[in-house]
Design a protein around this motif. Structure first.
Motif, PDB file in Angstrom:
ATOM      1  N   TYR A 127      34.855  32.912  37.963  1.00 40.51           N
ATOM      2  CA  TYR A 127      36.055  33.629  38.064  1.00 40.51           C
ATOM      3  C   TYR A 127      37.150  32.663  38.601  1.00 40.51           C
ATOM      4  N   LEU A 128      37.831  32.508  37.893  1.00 42.05           N
ATOM      5  CA  LEU A 128      39.173  31.773  38.500  1.00 42.05           C
ATOM      6  C   LEU A 128      40.556  32.579  38.521  1.00 42.05           C
ATOM      7  N   THR A 129      41.277  31.909  39.825  1.00 41.20           N
ATOM      8  CA  THR A 129      42.549  32.580  39.706  1.00 41.20           C
ATOM      9  C   THR A 129      43.380  31.185  40.483  1.00 41.20           C
ATOM     10  N   MET A 579      47.392  33.878  37.895  1.00 40.13           N
ATOM     11  CA  MET A 579      46.741  33.741  36.738  1.00 40.13           C
ATOM     12  C   MET A 579      45.296  33.768  36.856  1.00 40.13           C
ATOM     13  N   THR A 580      44.401  34.396  36.086  1.00 44.91           N
ATOM     14  CA  THR A 580      43.276  34.596  35.993  1.00 44.91           C
ATOM     15  C   THR A 580      42.577  34.407  34.639  1.00 44.91           C
ATOM     16  N   ASN A 581      41.367  34.331  34.752  1.00 51.12           N
ATOM     17  CA  ASN A 581      40.354  34.346  33.785  1.00 51.12           C
ATOM     18  C   ASN A 581      39.648  35.870  33.714  1.00 51.12           C
ATOM     19  N   GLU A 582      40.011  36.840  34.345  1.00 56.52           N
ATOM     20  CA  GLU A 582      39.394  37.895  34.483  1.00 56.52           C
ATOM     21  C   GLU A 582      39.098  38.532  33.185  1.00 56.52           C
ATOM     22  N   ALA A 583      40.070  38.585  32.277  1.00 56.54           N
ATOM     23  CA  ALA A 583      39.906  39.183  31.023  1.00 56.54           C
ATOM     24  C   ALA A 583      38.964  38.440  30.139  1.00 56.54           C
TER      25      ALA A 583
END
Length: 604
Positions: A127-129, A579-583
């Motif tokens: 998980y990246l933020t 900004m995240t890659n949660e989606a």
């Protein structure tokens, strides 16, 4: 009934035309005043402010697996990342971050890419933020963590303990809008393959640590609220880490953390003034108290410490410095041993890793102080500060670019007073050179500061001095820390410590065996002095049949309720961009990348 004639239709049109149409700005102002805003206003944007991603990015990049995250605060760049992993189950993940210059009338132009989390073996998708500070536009910070949910064979082999979670962090500079003078000079003189960026525009910091259950929550709205500073909850301590770039001639005492220039006995807690560490008694910004001030300090005629004397002999001064260094090193080793013993008793894994190549942390290289910090009396219990003093650790390290033709330095020396080991490199991953002694005569150099607050010491001190139920207390078994507020102007951090503990019941209950209770402690921590203060102590609530998971879930809900009561909307300019890659991890994709400040959308 529908209009039956042309005259009726015309009359209806005239009535609609007479109805006043409210301007969008007026509608927005009404929403700001009333707190209610119709989402229909933003379902569609004019085509002139929308652009399709496929029209501005070449297909080869999309096929390469670029995941686009969003716009930077300046609106000039769009960020994307790739995660590469081999075809077999024994390959590690490699992450790269890309900057694309955005122009609505042309295709995206790649201006920079770096490898994230350099040197770390990452065995699962993260998980990246990606975040930006409120006003510091010079660098960004990338958080990555795994959830242990992967079915990878490598991950199952590497991780036998589900109670640990790896946290990966990279701090990297932003590309400049245009090359500065130093960058241009480097580009003209650098050999092939060398670094063509100055440190202001070309450094990276990487670190990794582990957290244990209950895993600390990630709160960028608080952890990055102070420009240049990131607050990291390592499960065992709160680390304030500041990264800044300085040029030759700047004042060494102009640091971000632990820099309040309070003279002795000037209102600080008694335990702080009475510390046995000589470096605390003088100006905290000049930790070697027998050294004269560098030429750049405010008063060129006075030494930085109030205890130094102009007519001291050089031999006496060196002897005192030598003794002070021995004292600090011995104190740091004792603190490190005590911290490790407590951590092993708790059963948690080590939150540090080995120091990487290029990290030099000898006593004469960094300014390290063991600061006594006592909890002052809380509003619930009036009295003096605690009698026994504790400590926070402060460390400052400096790094510069390797000289032309210079070899990279390697060292295995590890300072036990450092909680978070890190690597400092240029954009190509080559280690920067650690500065020995003062930074006089150097060009640009990066300063990394760490100020660390030990949770278990704070818990014991608050219970001993400020808890009405302190005489019932036996021991605590676990705790969870949530940041409630950060005041960047006052350099204050307010934390809530949820606590599971054993305590004897009151005599009225008629029991002689201790029971399990839950409570919370509110504490404020001053990043300028290192001192902490008790804000409030909760009552004991008996834990009967609930699992620890349900206790922590309920506790965090109460923290959210507290935060929402205090919540102030973010400033329209001083906000933390996220900004995240949660989606992606939820199996979906973002619909648009929105630049709200410039009313621009990239439709995915």
């Amino acid at each position: 009934m529908a209009p039956s004639s042309n005259s009726d239709r015309e009359e209806n049109k005239q009535k609609q035309a007479k109805k006043p149409r409210q301007h969008l700005i007026k509608l927005l102002n009404k929403g700001q005043i009333s707190g209610q805003l119709s989402h229909r206003l933003f379902r569609k944007l004019p085509p002139r402010v929308c652009v399709s991603l496929k029209t501005i990015v070449n297909d080869e990049f999309l096929r390469a697996g670029h995941i686009f995250l969003g716009f930077t605060k300046c609106g000039r760049y769009v960020l994307s990342y790739t995660s590469d992993c081999g075809d077999d189950d024994f390959s590690f993940y490699i992450y790269h971050l890309y900057w694309w210059e955005f122009n609505i009338h042309s295709k995206l132009r790649q201006v920079r890419h770096v490898r994230l989390f350099m040197g770390e073996e990452i065995y699962s998708d993260l998980y990246l933020t990606v975040c930006e500070w409120p006003s510091d536009r010079s660098k960004i910070i990338i958080f990555g963590f795994n959830t242990r949910s992967s079915s990878s064979m490598l991950m199952n082999m590497m991780m036998s303990d589900e109670n640990n979670r790896d946290i990966y962090i990279t701090v990297v500079t932003m590309p400049p809008f245009q090359s500065c003078k130093v960058c241009s000079e480097l580009a003209a003189t650098t050999r092939p393959g060398g670094s063509a960026q100055c440190l202001q525009h070309g450094f990276m910091l990487n670190t990794k640590y582990q957290v244990v259950y209950p895993f600390p929550t990630f709160q960028p709205a608080f952890q990055l609220k102070r420009d240049q500073v990131v607050l990291l909850n390592t499960s065992y301590s709160l680390v304030a880490c500041a990264v800044s770039v300085h040029a030759a001639g700047e004042c060494e005492s102009d640091q971000v953390l632990y820099c309040r220039k309070d003279p002795p006995h000037s209102g600080l807690p008694d335990a702080l003034n009475a510390s046995s560490s000589p470096s605390v008694l003088g100006n905290p910004c000049s930790l070697h108290d027998q050294k004269p001030a560098p030429p750049c300090c405010e008063d060129h005629s006075k030494p930085c410490s109030s205890t130094s004397c102009p007519d001291q002999s050089l031999a006496a001064s060196k002897a005192r410095e030598f003794a002070a260094d021995i004292f600090r090193m011995a104190q740091g080793r004792a603190a490190g041993e005590e911290w490790r013993e407590r951590r092993e008793e708790r059963g948690g894994a080590s939150s540090t890793t080995s120091v990487s190549t290029g990290q030099v942390e000898e006593a004469f290289q960094c300014d390290t102080a063991s600061v006594s910090a006592s909890s002052s009396s809380s509003p619930l219990q009036q009295g003096g500060p605690g009698a026994d003093a504790g400590y926070v650790n402060y460390t400052k390290l400096r790094y510069c670019l390797q000289p032309q033709g210079g070899a990279e330095q390697e060292t295995e020396y590890e300072d036990e007073k450092i909680l978070l080991p890190f690597t400092m490199t240029d954009l190509k991953g080559r280690s920067l050179q650690a500065l020995r002694g003062e930074a006089q005569g150097q060009g640009q150099y990066v300063t990394v500061e760490q100020l660390t607050l030990d949770f278990e010491y704070v818990i014991n001190e608050v219970i001993r001095n400020d808890a009405a139920w302190s005489k019932q207390f036996c021991s605590f078994s676990d705790y969870d820390i949530v940041i409630l507020e950060v005041c960047p102007e006052m350099n204050q951090v307010v934390i809530n410590i949820g606590l599971l503990l054993l305590a004897f019941p009151t005599p009225e209950e008629g029991q002689i065996r201790p029971n399990t209770y839950h409570t919370s402690l509110k504490v404020s921590w001053d990043l300028s002095t290192g001192a902490f203060r008790t804000v409030g102590v909760g009552d004991l609530t008996e834990v009967k049949v609930q699992s620890s998971g349900s206790v922590w879930t309920s506790y965090r809900k109460s923290c959210v309720n507290t935060v929402m009561k205090w919540l102030v909307p973010e400033n329209s300019t001083r906000y933390i961009n996220r900004m995240t890659n949660e989606a992606l991890h939820k199996g979906s994709s973002l619909k648009v990348l929105a630049d709200g400040d410039r009313y621009t959308w990239i439709v995915l």
